[in-house]
Write an enzyme that holds these catalytic residues in place. Structure first.
Site, PDB file in Angstrom:
ATOM      1  N   ALA A 164       0.832  -1.205   0.000  1.00 28.29           N
ATOM      2  CA  ALA A 164       0.000   0.000   0.000  1.00 28.29           C
ATOM      3  C   ALA A 164       0.867   1.256   0.000  1.00 28.29           C
ATOM      4  O   ALA A 164       0.386   2.335  -0.284  1.00 28.29           O
ATOM      5  CB  ALA A 164      -0.906   0.011   1.220  1.00 28.29           C
ATOM      6  N   LYS A 165       2.136   1.100   0.333  1.00 29.96           N
ATOM      7  CA  LYS A 165       3.092   2.218   0.319  1.00 29.96           C
ATOM      8  C   LYS A 165       2.525   3.442   1.024  1.00 29.96           C
ATOM      9  O   LYS A 165       2.588   4.558   0.523  1.00 29.96           O
ATOM     10  CB  LYS A 165       3.537   2.529  -1.107  1.00 29.96           C
TER      11      LYS A 165
END
Lengths: 263, 263
Positions: B84-85
């Site tokens: 998901a960074k």
């Protein structure tokens, strides 16, 4: 210059709304709608932060999408900045841009700089949309990397600002995210990027002084800032009068930034 | 060491699945389920990238949640890394951690370093969860900031690695994200962080050589890597045999990383 952050922590939403609405989606959307209707004539933008919607799963995502659509339908001149702080590469970055702009319908989005311009190309190429690049954030430990001094001089965040201002902004759709808690860095950011809009979170509940931020960060024309407050406005009251209280808090913030209030 | 990236671009999913399932949610979930059932005995982790689900709105988010739950129910020893960074501050970071770990049920998540450790505290404090910090990414322009040389020597990404290895890992739950397209930087990353797991995207469709990545990045015990391939596995066939083709591609990738194949 006031932007209202639509960050509806479910647990902080007034009980009266939870009693009247049976689903999480309705609670979140109704809360936002009432805040929006009470403040729309006072603001330059709304900024929902994706995190608070994601935390409520697909019900949250439906509430977010309805919120963006509601603003577009009833207040079409007010842009929606999706605060998502996205940053990925290639086809994934493409999917994030699609999610923000096409699926949700946002007018602008916040992004992370760490992966570089090529990673953000799916955002940058959308000339009709706005891209606010994180440069200097308002958390206490922001300096851990952002303030590292580079070989040859200057700090990392300054390099980010310079790259965005001189290389990334070919479509004229870039802005920066600064910190409302540090007028000095806002002034330095403005000097490096005279023409870019700067989104300024960190005033209000986060402790920053909005007037000082405006004095430090405004452009030559006295504009160019989008000053965001979230909790200080939307949770100004926990009672049934939350929307009127939000309006009042917005008015106070706006008047503190009027030219006549600034010295 | 093989991790399968569950990145179901809707348009690339075999038509046969679209014909059999009437909703986007069912198409995405069924695709994932068949890939998972066909590969579960070969993999060390699954890595869904949030972007592809977000791009399909709340239907996508439901498919993602069901996918994570399916793995937990049927293959409980295989962790799910939510790619998901994410990176935000304060209560927003808290909401992202809740979204990833509690709402979706992921075992680990990828995060951005730019905002510093205090911003990521809601993730780092979750001792039962894994946090993979972006250090060196596999996009062509990754060097724009990551390879900047710092005053006193060393590049930014190396500073990130050192901070994570020496300061952030108090709960023993940190890992790094390296680049499968650059064995040299993987070797340098391993030297700076002898004990941290490294997630390695960029092999397969992105062009990296998995065997070279393993040779460069493995730890003293010959382990410590999670080598991810997404499109090269899940879209190995666009026909009705997509799941068997995914299994075959996973076997080929796994065998290319066997000690006997490495020289």
């Amino acid at each position: 210059m006031v932007c209202v952050g639509l960050d509806p922590h479910l647990e902080a939403i007034p009980d009266v709304l939870k009693a009247e609405n049976s689903s999480v989606e309705e609670v979140l959307f109704t809360f936002n709608r009432e805040i929006i209707d009470a403040t729309a004539d006072l603001v330059c933008a709304y900024k929902p932060n994706s995190a608070f919607y994601e935390a409520e799963g697909d019900a949250g995502m439906r509430a977010l999408k309805r919120t963006v659509a509601y603003i577009a339908e009833h207040y079409s001149d007010i842009p929606v900045i999706l605060d998502a702080k996205r940053g990925d590469i290639g086809s994934t970055s493409e999917a994030y841009a699609r999610a923000a702009f096409d699926e949700l319908g946002a007018d602008a989005v916040t992004v992370q700089p760490y992966l570089g311009a090529d990673a953000l190309e799916p955002f940058l190429k959308r000339a009709d949309k706005g891209i606010f690049v994180l440069a200097k954030t308002s958390n206490p430990g922001a300096g851990e990397f952002q303030e590292l001094t580079l070989e040859g001089g200057g700090q990392l965040w300054q390099r980010v600002v310079r790259r965005v201002a001189t290389e990334w902004n070919g479509n004229g759709n870039c802005g920066l995210v600064g910190s409302g808690r540090s007028p000095e860095t806002l002034a330095a950011m403005r000097a490096l990027a005279p023409d870019l809009p700067i989104l300024v979170p960190g005033v209000g509940a986060q402790g920053g002084d909005a007037a000082a931020a405006v004095l430090a960060g405004k452009d030559e024309k006295g504009k160019g800032l989008i000053v965001n407050s979230s909790r200080g406005i939307i949770f100004a009251s926990s009672g049934a009068d939350f929307a009127q209280a939000a309006r009042k808090a917005t008015e106070i913030l706006a008047s503190s930034m009027e030219p006549s209030s600034l010295s």
